[in-house]
Scaffold this active site. Structure first.
Site, PDB file in Angstrom:
ATOM      1  N   ASP A 155     -42.084  -5.021   5.906  1.00 26.80           N
ATOM      2  CA  ASP A 155     -41.696  -3.618   6.013  1.00 26.80           C
ATOM      3  C   ASP A 155     -42.114  -2.961   4.691  1.00 26.80           C
ATOM      4  O   ASP A 155     -42.411  -3.644   3.703  1.00 26.80           O
ATOM      5  CB  ASP A 155     -40.198  -3.446   6.299  1.00 26.80           C
ATOM      6  CG  ASP A 155     -39.881  -2.051   6.879  1.00 26.80           C
ATOM      7  OD1 ASP A 155     -40.719  -1.121   6.731  1.00 26.80           O
ATOM      8  OD2 ASP A 155     -38.805  -1.882   7.482  1.00 26.80           O
TER       9      ASP A 155
HETATM   10  C1  NOJ Z   1     -39.958   1.669   7.103  1.00 29.21           C
HETATM   11  C2  NOJ Z   1     -39.400   1.411   8.464  1.00 29.21           C
HETATM   12  O1  NOJ Z   1     -38.299   0.543   8.386  1.00 29.21           O
HETATM   13  C3  NOJ Z   1     -40.442   0.834   9.407  1.00 29.21           C
HETATM   14  O2  NOJ Z   1     -39.882   0.744  10.687  1.00 29.21           O
HETATM   15  C4  NOJ Z   1     -41.671   1.678   9.409  1.00 29.21           C
HETATM   16  O3  NOJ Z   1     -42.621   1.151  10.318  1.00 29.21           O
HETATM   17  C5  NOJ Z   1     -42.232   1.748   7.996  1.00 29.21           C
HETATM   18  N1  NOJ Z   1     -41.227   2.339   7.107  1.00 29.21           N
HETATM   19  C6  NOJ Z   1     -43.512   2.554   7.901  1.00 29.21           C
HETATM   20  O4  NOJ Z   1     -43.231   3.895   8.070  1.00 29.21           O
END
Ligand code: NOJ
Length: 732
Positions: free
Chosen positions: A248
């Protein structure tokens, strides 16, 4: 809808299961031979936030014909691009309980992703699963029940990947709340890990998902993105995941440890808050391999997994260039929306759950006058995209907030669509589209029937909306919704309440108003909100959605909620949502799986034909887990008849109770469902195919899924509590 559904016939373009992966791996291994060390690291490293057109981008090698990979949110459409389709949220797709619609929605999203040049769409989500009813991101996924969530993952991923985009199953694992998500340790018992949180990811891996995103939180004390137990052992060894794991965004905490633990790609490749170059991989990973801290074979494995996923999806065959930039308004040079509005409307319509319908309040039959009340009936006066990442709750709610969003190309609000219908019917519309209780009361007094719109919002924790830091502060409707309904109910004897919500809200105050005759649960319907609502409220289609979670009488009945500590010990164990209500004899207000129709259904002829041998499931590991887990052990079927006056669809549900010898197990668990469309008088057969996995529990001693010996109880019905047939079968 038709074109998206037609794709299901165009079977697995990327090859079935292991066979498809084998061919992809051969191509990847051949390509790997041509890459130098920097290039191998480059395809595993993000170029930095805003360093390319997408929210994630990797370095393109020059030795092979492979692009800078474009990774883009979200689970309900393509974020930061336009025009795109704003699909219903995952939780609405789950509420349809309709495999073909889950597939069609995934296929349509995948077509848009591919058309825009997105290689990896960052969805679907099964983590959070939703054990905390107030969890901020539960709506991005399909259901708090792992079986329903698993079907949602599987169908969505197949749809997306049949369209050519790599799907990303997220967030792995145990990211159940937004508060403290980047510091929190989720300490989850082994059985609950398997039987609840990991379960839907088995379906994802079985569906050949190309990528998995590890989550922000720690698991049992170790960061998810550098946990050998969670990445190498659980995901890659136990589930046999052949694709790659990406972090993530900034969920990576170490360079060497994360590489050794099984992380394959770091995103976004720079830290939002740190100077450029302060990244764990990139040149630092080259160095770590050179000095022997990370074996060459590990780096080769990362690159191979990433390349293989690209080949698996056939993205080497003339894949479109990226046609938008996330950072300048997202205007795309192509229009990829096709006929997807019809998929949106169908999913939104068939996800509507009718909770209450007294005195035939619904469907509406050409009322003389109708009062439409509440700000949730109209589009935000500043436009549906006025707030970045939908980070405000003004106007009708059709998606939550955060990265799990897309820009609305348009938003049909309830009032817009109702006015069109009213015009045809000659109905006089009286409006009060603020949340003012006095204005509401006078509008309500001036019409035969009053429809009140209320909502409850939630989202990702980097945005705080009206004091809610991602997770909800409570389970009440926002904007004083209870008071709004009360004032309307005091002024009008025929009140219909429509709820747009990310999850359960407590309805007791509303239900205590005798004037409230009907409650319509519309969730987060996406861009066709009003049209879908009119389809159901005027009876063109009977409501057929069923709750993907329990609605309790009071918050404490759930026995779970986000907590402010840095550790969550997951004391609920296996008992979340209806498993908890069943075990503790708590009466829900509206139980999991519940939903009314305009017609009635009769269940008969329960037939149980199951034959399994007790013991563990073994066999080679295929994508999803041990091969024997997916062996058929028989079927259970039931005949459903539409005994009413109008056409309708019923979701027949199968729940199993394990033999008493398996201690501390939920009394019953969903293990099958089928939605049947039936004309008046028509009968259909719901058939539930069972595999060994459906009969198993996770045995912590042997570390295997085990089918227990003894007598299983079969419950078939219209919800988790409305059981119309019980049976038994025995496993020796
Ligand atoms: C953080 C989020 O938790 C995730 O779901 C997302 O895909 C990424 N940011 C990218 O925006």
């Amino acid at each position: 809808l038709v074109s998206a559904l037609a794709l299901s016939a165009a079977a697995d373009a990327y090859g079935a299961g292991a066979a498809g992966w084998d061919a992809a791996y051969s191509k990847a291994q051949a390509a790997l031979l041509k890459l130098n060390q920097t290039e191998k690291v480059g395809i595993a490293t993000g170029v930095g936030w805003e360093g390319g057109p997408c929210v994630g981008n990797t370095y393109a090698p020059s030795s092979i014909d492979y692009p800078s990979l474009c990774l883009q949110d979200s689970p309900l459409g393509i974020r930061y691009a336009n025009p795109v389709t704003a699909f219903p949220a995952g939780i609405n797709a789950g509420a349809t309980w309709d495999r073909s619609l889950l597939y069609a929605r995934g296929a349509a999203m995948g077509q848009e992703a591919k058309g825009l040049g997105v290689h990896v769409q960052l969805g679907p989500s099964a983590g959070p699963l939703g054990k905390n009813p107030d969890g901020g991101r539960n709506w991005e996924g399909f259901s708090v029940d792992p079986y329903l969530a698993g079907v949602g993952m599987e169908e969505t991923i197949q749809g997306m990947q049949d369209s050519g985009v790599q799907a990303c199953a997220k967030h792995w694992l145990g990211n159940e709340q937004e508060h403290n998500r980047e510091t929190m340790s989720s300490n989850i018992g082994d059985r609950a890990t398997h039987e609840l949180y990991l379960w839907p990811f088995m379906n994802a891996v079985k569906a050949n998902v190309a990528s998995v995103m590890c989550s922000y939180n720690k698991l049992n004390g170790t960061w998810a993105c550098e946990s050998d137990a969670v990445l190498n052992d659980l995901l890659k060894d136990e589930l046999g995941f052949p694709g790659y794991v990406m972090s993530d965004w900034n969920a990576q905490h170490t360079g060497v440890n994360s590489a050794l633990a099984g992380l394959d790609m770091t995103m976004p490749g720079s830290d939002f808050n740190k100077p450029p170059g302060s990244i764990f991989w990139g040149p630092n990973l080259v160095e770590a391999v050179t000095n022997g801290s990370v074996p060459q074979s590990r780096l080769d494995d990362m690159a191979t997994r990433i390349l293989a996923s690209w080949y698996l999806l056939g993205q080497d065959q003339g894949y479109p260039e990226v046609t938008f930039s996330s950072w300048n308004g997202g205007k795309a040079t192509v229009d990829v929306t096709a006929d997807h509005a019809s998929v949106v409307r169908t999913v939104a319509r068939d996800s509507i759950v009718l909770l209450k319908n007294q005195e035939h309040a619904l469907p509406l039959r050409k009322p003389k006058s109708l009062a439409i009340i509440g700000q949730d009936a109209i589009v935000n006066p500043d436009g549906p995209n006025a707030c970045v990442d939908r980070g405000c709750n003004t106007g009708t709610l059709a998606m939550g907030w955060g990265s799990g969003t897309a820009e609305f190309p348009y938003l049909i609000a309830p009032l817009d669509a109702i006015k069109v219908q009213a015009q045809k019917d000659g109905t006089k519309i009286v409006e009060s589209t603020t949340d003012s209780t006095t204005a509401a009361a006078s509008a309500a007094a001036a019409a035969d029937t009053a429809v009140v719109f209320i909502n409850a919002d939630a989202g990702e924790g980097y945005l705080t909306v009206e004091g809610n830091a991602g997770d909800r502060n409570n389970l009440d409707p926002w904007h004083n919704g209870n008071e709004l309904v009360k004032s309307v109910a005091a002024a009008n004897k025929n009140v219909i309440v429509v709820v747009h919500s990310v999850g359960p809200i407590i309805l007791e105050t509303i239900l205590a108003q005798p004037s409230v005759k009907a409650i319509v649960w519309a969730g987060l319907p996406g861009q066709e909100s009003g049209n879908a609502l009119v389809d159901v409220m005027y009876g063109t289609t009977s409501p057929s959605g069923k709750l993907p979670y329990t609605i309790a009488k009071q918050p404490s009945d759930y026995g779970a909620g986000w907590n402010s500590a840095l550790v969550d010990n997951f004391v609920e164990d296996l008992f979340i949502d209806y498993r908890h209500f069943d075990k503790n004899g708590i009466a829900p207000r509206y139980e999991f799986g519940y939903g009314l129709s305009y017609t009635t259904f009769n269940y008969s002829g329960l037939a149980v034909s199951v034959s399994a041998t007790a013991g563990p499931s073994n066999g080679p590991i295929v994508p999803g887990g041990a091969e024997e887990l997916f062996q058929s052990v028989g079927t259970i079927s039931v005949i459903v008849e539409n005994t009413g006056e109008v056409a309708g669809a019923e979701v027949a549900q199968l729940y199993l109770g394990l033999p008493d010898s398996v201690l501390s197990t939920p009394p019953k668990q969903l293990r099958g469902f089928q939605k049947l469309n039936l004309q008046p008088g028509e009968q259909g057969t719901a058939t539930f195919e069972l595999t060994r996995r459906d009969l198993s529990y996770w045995d912590v001693q042997t570390q295997k899924w085990v089918v227990p010996s003894g007598t299983f109880t079969v419950y078939v019905g219209a919800s988790s509590r409305d059981i119309h047939g019980e049976g038994k079968f025995t496993v020796a």
